[in-house]
Design a protein around this motif. Structure first.
Motif, PDB file in Angstrom:
ATOM      1  N   MET A  23       3.478   8.463  -4.360  1.00 51.56           N
ATOM      2  CA  MET A  23       2.629   7.372  -4.851  1.00 51.56           C
ATOM      3  C   MET A  23       3.152   6.017  -4.391  1.00 51.56           C
ATOM      4  O   MET A  23       2.385   5.069  -4.268  1.00 51.56           O
ATOM      5  CB  MET A  23       2.555   7.392  -6.381  1.00 51.56           C
ATOM      6  CG  MET A  23       1.645   8.436  -6.959  1.00 51.56           C
ATOM      7  SD  MET A  23      -0.100   8.162  -6.551  1.00 51.56           S
ATOM      8  CE  MET A  23      -0.545   6.814  -7.665  1.00 51.56           C
ATOM      9  N   SER A  24       4.469   5.906  -4.202  1.00 53.54           N
ATOM     10  CA  SER A  24       4.994   4.605  -3.782  1.00 53.54           C
ATOM     11  C   SER A  24       5.336   4.588  -2.290  1.00 53.54           C
ATOM     12  O   SER A  24       6.250   3.894  -1.862  1.00 53.54           O
ATOM     13  CB  SER A  24       6.176   4.190  -4.656  1.00 53.54           C
ATOM     14  OG  SER A  24       7.103   5.222  -4.766  1.00 53.54           O
ATOM     15  N   PRO A  26       5.198   3.184   1.190  1.00 51.87           N
ATOM     16  CA  PRO A  26       4.952   1.787   1.587  1.00 51.87           C
ATOM     17  C   PRO A  26       3.598   1.617   2.280  1.00 51.87           C
ATOM     18  O   PRO A  26       3.003   2.603   2.738  1.00 51.87           O
ATOM     19  CB  PRO A  26       6.098   1.491   2.568  1.00 51.87           C
ATOM     20  CG  PRO A  26       7.137   2.520   2.299  1.00 51.87           C
ATOM     21  CD  PRO A  26       6.410   3.729   1.804  1.00 51.87           C
ATOM     22  N   ALA A  27       3.160   0.387   2.363  1.00 48.47           N
ATOM     23  CA  ALA A  27       1.865   0.054   2.960  1.00 48.47           C
ATOM     24  C   ALA A  27       1.654   0.796   4.281  1.00 48.47           C
ATOM     25  O   ALA A  27       2.495   0.735   5.175  1.00 48.47           O
ATOM     26  CB  ALA A  27       1.773  -1.443   3.192  1.00 48.47           C
TER      27      ALA A  27
ATOM     28  N   MET B   1      12.769  -0.255  -0.333  1.00 47.00           N
ATOM     29  CA  MET B   1      11.539   0.358   0.204  1.00 47.00           C
ATOM     30  C   MET B   1      11.868   1.174   1.457  1.00 47.00           C
ATOM     31  O   MET B   1      12.715   0.768   2.238  1.00 47.00           O
ATOM     32  CB  MET B   1      10.545  -0.744   0.545  1.00 47.00           C
ATOM     33  CG  MET B   1       9.100  -0.289   0.549  1.00 47.00           C
ATOM     34  SD  MET B   1       7.976  -1.617   1.064  1.00 47.00           S
ATOM     35  CE  MET B   1       8.347  -2.881  -0.163  1.00 47.00           C
ATOM     36  N   ALA B   2      11.200   2.301   1.615  1.00 49.08           N
ATOM     37  CA  ALA B   2      11.450   3.155   2.782  1.00 49.08           C
ATOM     38  C   ALA B   2      11.123   2.375   4.059  1.00 49.08           C
ATOM     39  O   ALA B   2      10.210   1.557   4.070  1.00 49.08           O
ATOM     40  CB  ALA B   2      10.578   4.401   2.690  1.00 49.08           C
ATOM     41  N   HIS B   4       9.416   1.419   7.325  1.00 50.47           N
ATOM     42  CA  HIS B   4       8.051   1.725   7.756  1.00 50.47           C
ATOM     43  C   HIS B   4       7.576   0.604   8.659  1.00 50.47           C
ATOM     44  O   HIS B   4       8.146  -0.483   8.660  1.00 50.47           O
ATOM     45  CB  HIS B   4       7.126   1.876   6.548  1.00 50.47           C
ATOM     46  CG  HIS B   4       6.848   0.580   5.848  1.00 50.47           C
ATOM     47  ND1 HIS B   4       7.815  -0.120   5.145  1.00 50.47           N
ATOM     48  CD2 HIS B   4       5.730  -0.181   5.755  1.00 50.47           C
ATOM     49  CE1 HIS B   4       7.293  -1.222   4.650  1.00 50.47           C
ATOM     50  NE2 HIS B   4       6.039  -1.295   5.006  1.00 50.47           N
ATOM     51  N   LYS B   5       6.527   0.883   9.419  1.00 54.20           N
ATOM     52  CA  LYS B   5       5.903  -0.163  10.221  1.00 54.20           C
ATOM     53  C   LYS B   5       5.365  -1.233   9.268  1.00 54.20           C
ATOM     54  O   LYS B   5       4.740  -0.911   8.249  1.00 54.20           O
ATOM     55  CB  LYS B   5       4.730   0.409  11.017  1.00 54.20           C
ATOM     56  CG  LYS B   5       5.106   0.979  12.363  1.00 54.20           C
ATOM     57  CD  LYS B   5       3.865   1.382  13.150  1.00 54.20           C
ATOM     58  CE  LYS B   5       3.025   2.358  12.393  1.00 54.20           C
ATOM     59  NZ  LYS B   5       2.696   3.596  13.044  1.00 54.20           N
ATOM     60  N   CYS B   7       2.853  -3.464   7.797  1.00 61.38           N
ATOM     61  CA  CYS B   7       1.396  -3.260   7.832  1.00 61.38           C
ATOM     62  C   CYS B   7       0.690  -4.620   7.835  1.00 61.38           C
ATOM     63  O   CYS B   7       0.418  -5.194   6.784  1.00 61.38           O
ATOM     64  CB  CYS B   7       0.981  -2.415   6.630  1.00 61.38           C
ATOM     65  SG  CYS B   7      -0.704  -1.812   6.748  1.00 61.38           S
ATOM     66  N   GLU B  14       0.991  -5.481   2.956  1.00 60.67           N
ATOM     67  CA  GLU B  14       2.310  -5.115   2.428  1.00 60.67           C
ATOM     68  C   GLU B  14       2.359  -5.297   0.900  1.00 60.67           C
ATOM     69  O   GLU B  14       1.808  -6.260   0.369  1.00 60.67           O
ATOM     70  CB  GLU B  14       3.383  -6.005   3.076  1.00 60.67           C
ATOM     71  CG  GLU B  14       3.736  -5.592   4.491  1.00 60.67           C
ATOM     72  CD  GLU B  14       4.453  -4.235   4.529  1.00 60.67           C
ATOM     73  OE1 GLU B  14       5.343  -3.985   3.703  1.00 60.67           O
ATOM     74  OE2 GLU B  14       4.103  -3.412   5.407  1.00 60.67           O
ATOM     75  N   PHE B  15       3.040  -4.369   0.227  1.00 57.67           N
ATOM     76  CA  PHE B  15       3.119  -4.403  -1.239  1.00 57.67           C
ATOM     77  C   PHE B  15       4.512  -4.824  -1.699  1.00 57.67           C
ATOM     78  O   PHE B  15       5.514  -4.406  -1.116  1.00 57.67           O
ATOM     79  CB  PHE B  15       2.805  -3.031  -1.817  1.00 57.67           C
ATOM     80  CG  PHE B  15       1.559  -2.406  -1.247  1.00 57.67           C
ATOM     81  CD1 PHE B  15       0.352  -3.088  -1.299  1.00 57.67           C
ATOM     82  CD2 PHE B  15       1.595  -1.171  -0.631  1.00 57.67           C
ATOM     83  CE1 PHE B  15      -0.802  -2.534  -0.759  1.00 57.67           C
ATOM     84  CE2 PHE B  15       0.442  -0.600  -0.088  1.00 57.67           C
ATOM     85  CZ  PHE B  15      -0.751  -1.284  -0.152  1.00 57.67           C
ATOM     86  N   LEU B  20       4.912  -1.256  -5.880  1.00 58.65           N
ATOM     87  CA  LEU B  20       5.134   0.139  -5.480  1.00 58.65           C
ATOM     88  C   LEU B  20       5.832   0.930  -6.579  1.00 58.65           C
ATOM     89  O   LEU B  20       5.528   2.101  -6.802  1.00 58.65           O
ATOM     90  CB  LEU B  20       5.932   0.206  -4.175  1.00 58.65           C
ATOM     91  CG  LEU B  20       5.121  -0.025  -2.905  1.00 58.65           C
ATOM     92  CD1 LEU B  20       6.002   0.157  -1.677  1.00 58.65           C
ATOM     93  CD2 LEU B  20       3.922   0.926  -2.823  1.00 58.65           C
TER      94      LEU B  20
END
Lengths: 377, 377
Positions: A23-24, A26-27, B1-2, B4-5, B7, B14-15, B20
Motif C-alpha cells: 500500500m505504501s 512510492p509514487a 522511502m524505497a 524509485h524513479k 515520479c 510524489e507523496f 505513504l
C-alpha cells in the motif's frame, strides 16, 4: 504492524504485512513499465481465484458497490430480472438494477433462510428472465446461497438467462467454480476475502455475458461504469501494454497483487476447505455460548462470516464496546428493523489461513468474556 | 522511502512519507470511532483547500473521472451545456455529459490557447445554458483557464447558469477561490495537487448546485454516482457519526487526511504563490533549453505542470527512457494526433513546497542531459 484493534468485522478484514507494505509503494506512474505487469498479473490471478479460463475480469477504482453499477452494461429498459433475496444487500442490488431499467421480481426468503430451488424453478417457468441475481453471502445475514444449484437450475430451464452472483462477501472465502458451474457474473471488491484495503471493485464476466453486452441495441447509460471504456484497458494491461481511461489506483493494485500472489500460491480447494473448517468450528463455539446464528441451517451458513442473535438483555451499544475494550472490533446488525438485535463477525483471509496469528481465538475469547461481564451486570 | 524513479508526471505525483505511512494503516472498520473523525475532518479540510464556507465536498472511492460522472445529479435530458475546451480532457468531459443527456456546445481554442472572454460572452448571448464547463488545467496541454473571469462573465450574464470546473489537475496547485469567484462545482481527485495516491474522487458542490440537484424533475439515472446516496454519508461523517452506503477507502482517506493536514497548515496563498514561482522558473529553464511550451502565453500556462514540444529529431520513445535511466519518470503527450510530438512534466505538491527535496532540480538536470545526449546521437 502498528498496534490496533483486531478488525473482525465481515470486511474490511485483517491485512497481511506484505499487503500493507505494498500500500505504501512510492509514487509510480500508471504506465510505468514496472506497474504494467503488476496490473496484468492481477487480472490473470483474479481468473484463478474464481476458477475460470475464459471469463473477463475488471479491476476498477471504486467500492464493491460499483460492481453492481456495472450491470448497466447488460441491462436495457424493461429487462426482466429475477432476484433471489437473502437480505439487505439483495434489496439494494435490486434497487441498483431498477435504476438501470430492470423490472425486478423478487423471491424473498425469511430472515436466515434462502429461496428454495422449487421456488426458483416455479418462477423460471412463469416468465423469461434476462438475468437471475443471487447474493452468494448476504453480509447482512451471513446466509450462504447455493449458487451451484441456482446456476444449474437456471441454465437447464433457460440457458440464455444470465446468472449474476453478488460475490462481495464470498470471493476468496467461499467455493466459486465459475466455469464448471456456468456462472456469468461475479461481483466483488478488495476488502473482503481478497484481504486488501477497500477501494477496488472486482467484477468477472463470462463470454456469454460479454455477448449480451456487445449485442445490446440501446446505448449504455453510464460513463464511469461503461465496459466500452474498461474492456480495452483490461485487455491492454493483460497483454502488458499501457492504456488509459482513468488513472488506476496504483497502490491498491500493488496491494491486490501481493494478496493474490499469496492466495493463488496454493490450491483454491485448500482455501475453501480451511474456511469451511474454521467457520464450522466457530458456529459450534457460538452454540456452546448458548447463542443462535441468523442462518438457520449448516449448509446455508456462510464460511467467511457469521451473524449471531444477541442474547436477551444485551444490546449492541454494550457488546461492541466491550469487545473493543478487549482489542477486537466486531460489527452490529444491518437488517432494517432488526439491526439492533444481532451482531456480525468476520472470519476470512489471513485470520483463517494463518491460524498461528490467533485471530479467531482472540475474538472467541473476547466474545465469551464480554458476554459473561454483560450478563452479570 | 524505497528507492524509485522520481515520479514527475502530471499526476500521480510524489507523496510525502507521512502520506505513504498512512496508506498502510492497519485494518480499520469504516465505522470505527477512530476513523470517523478522520473522514469528517478530511471533508472539512477539502472546504479549506477551495476556500469555501458553505459548499459541500464529496469524497468517494473512485478515480477523478467519477467526478465527471457525478454531474448526472445536475443533468436532465436535453439540458444545454456550454463547454470551454482546452484539450483532451475537455473532449472527454463533454462525452460524459452527453451520456447523461446534455446537448453540448463547444467553444474550442487552438492547441495551447483558451477560448476568449469575448467568445464566451457571445455564446452566452445566443442561448440559455444550464451549465458552463471549463477545464481549469487540461492535463493534455498544460493550458490554464481563467476560471475567475469565466465565472464572473457567466454569473453577470446568466446568474442561474452553473459554473462547473474540472479541477482534476488544479486543486491544490492553482488558485481556486470557490466562494469569492462564484464557482458551483470543482471536480478533482487524490493523486494530483492533493498529493495522495490515486483512488479517491473529490468533488465540491455549491449550495446553488445542490438546489439544482434537489429541484430536478426527473430521477437521477445513476446508482453509484447518486448524491441521494452520498450526501447523507458526507453529512453524517462530518457530524462525526458513522453511516453506510458503500465501504469508503479507509486507508486512502487516512492518507488524504495526512496530506490535507499539511496543505492546510499554511495559508493557501503561500501554496498558490510557490507553485506560480516554481512554474515560472521552470518555463524559463525550458526556454533556456531552446524548447517551447504548448501553452502560448505566460498567463495561460499551468502552475502545476508544463507540456513541452519535442525538439526536431527527438522522439518520445527516446526521451522518456533517457530520463528514466536517470531516475526520473516523465510523461509523453496525450492529444489526439499530437501525442508523439510533446512531453509533459508535473511540478506539484511536495516537489514544489519542499524544494530541499531537489525534485525540480533533478528533473531539469535529467532533461538537459538527456536532450544533449540525444541531440549528439
Amino acid at each position: 504492524m502498528a498496534p490496533h484493534k483486531l478488525c473482525m468485522i465481515p470486511g474490511p478484514i485483517e491485512f497481511h504485512e506484505d499487503v500493507l507494505a505494498a500500500m505504501s509503494t512510492p509514487a509510480t506512474s500508471h504506465v510505468d513499465p514496472n506497474f504494467i505487469p503488476v496490473f496484468g498479473e492481477s487480472i490473470e490471478m483474479v481468473r484463478k481465484v474464481v476458477l475460470t479460463e475464459t471469463a473477463q475480469p475488471f479491476i476498477v477504482s471504486g467500492s464493491c458497490t460499483l460492481g453492481w453499477d456495472m450491470m448497466v452494461n447488460l441491462l436495457e429498459k424493461g429487462d426482466e430480472v429475477l432476484a433471489l433475496n437473502t437480505g439487505y444487500f439483495g434489496d439494494h442490488f435490486s434497487e441498483c438494477l431498477e435504476v438501470y431499467g430492470a423490472n425486478v421480481t423478487t423471491l424473498r426468503a425469511e430472515v436466515g433462510s434462502r429461496p428454495s430451488n422449487e421456488a426458483l424453478k416455479k418462477a423460471l417457468g412463469e416468465k423469461k428472465y434476462k438475468m437471475v441475481t443471487v447474493t452468494h453471502v448476504d453480509t447482512s445475514t451471513g446466509v450462504l446461497s447455493d449458487i451451484k444449484a441456482v446456476a444449474q437450475t437456471v441454465k437447464s430451464i433457460s440457458p440464455d438467462t444470465l446468472v449474476i452472483v453478488d460475490g462481495v462477501c464470498s470471493l476468496g472465502s467461499e467455493e466459486i467454480r465459475f466455469d464448471e458451474w456456468g456462472l456469468d457474473i461475479v461481483i466483488s471488491g478488495s476488502q473482503k476475502g481478497l484481504g486488501v484495503p477497500p477501494g477496488l471493485s472486482v467484477v468477472v464476466a463470462s463470454q456469454q455475458a460479454l455477448e449480451v453486452y456487445k449485442s445490446r441495441s440501446t446505448p449504455i447509460v453510464s460513463y464511469y461504469s461503461n465496459w466500452n471504456k474498461w474492456l480495452p484497458i483490461m485487455q491492454a494491461y493483460e497483454s502488458r501494454k499501457p492504456a488509459y481511461f482513468a488513472t488506476p489506483a496504483v497502490q491498491l493494485i500493488y496491494a491486490l497483487h501481493a494478496s493474490l500472489k499469496a492466495i493463488t500460491s496454493q490450491s483454491m480447494d485448500v482455501r475453501f476447505a480451511k474456511h469451511r473448517e474454521v467457520a464450522a468450528k466457530f458456529r459450534e463455539t457460538i452454540r456452546d455460548l448458548g447463542l443462535k446464528t441468523l442462518a438457520q441451517c449448516e449448509e446455508c451458513s456462510a464460511n467467511g462470516m457469521t451473524a449471531v442473535w444477541l442474547p436477551e438483555g444485551i444490546e449492541i451499544p454494550q457488546l461492541v464496546p466491550a469487545l473493543a475494550n478487549k482489542g477486537v472490533q466486531i460489527a452490529g446488525g444491518i437488517l432494517n428493523g432488526l439491526a439492533g438485535k444481532y451482531f456480525r463477525i468476520g472470519h476470512m483471509g489471513i485470520s483463517v489461513m494463518e491460524p498461528e496469528r490467533g485471530h479467531i481465538d482472540k475474538v472467541v475469547e473476547a466474545l465469551s468474556q464480554s458476554l459473561k461481564e454483560l450478563q452479570k451486570a
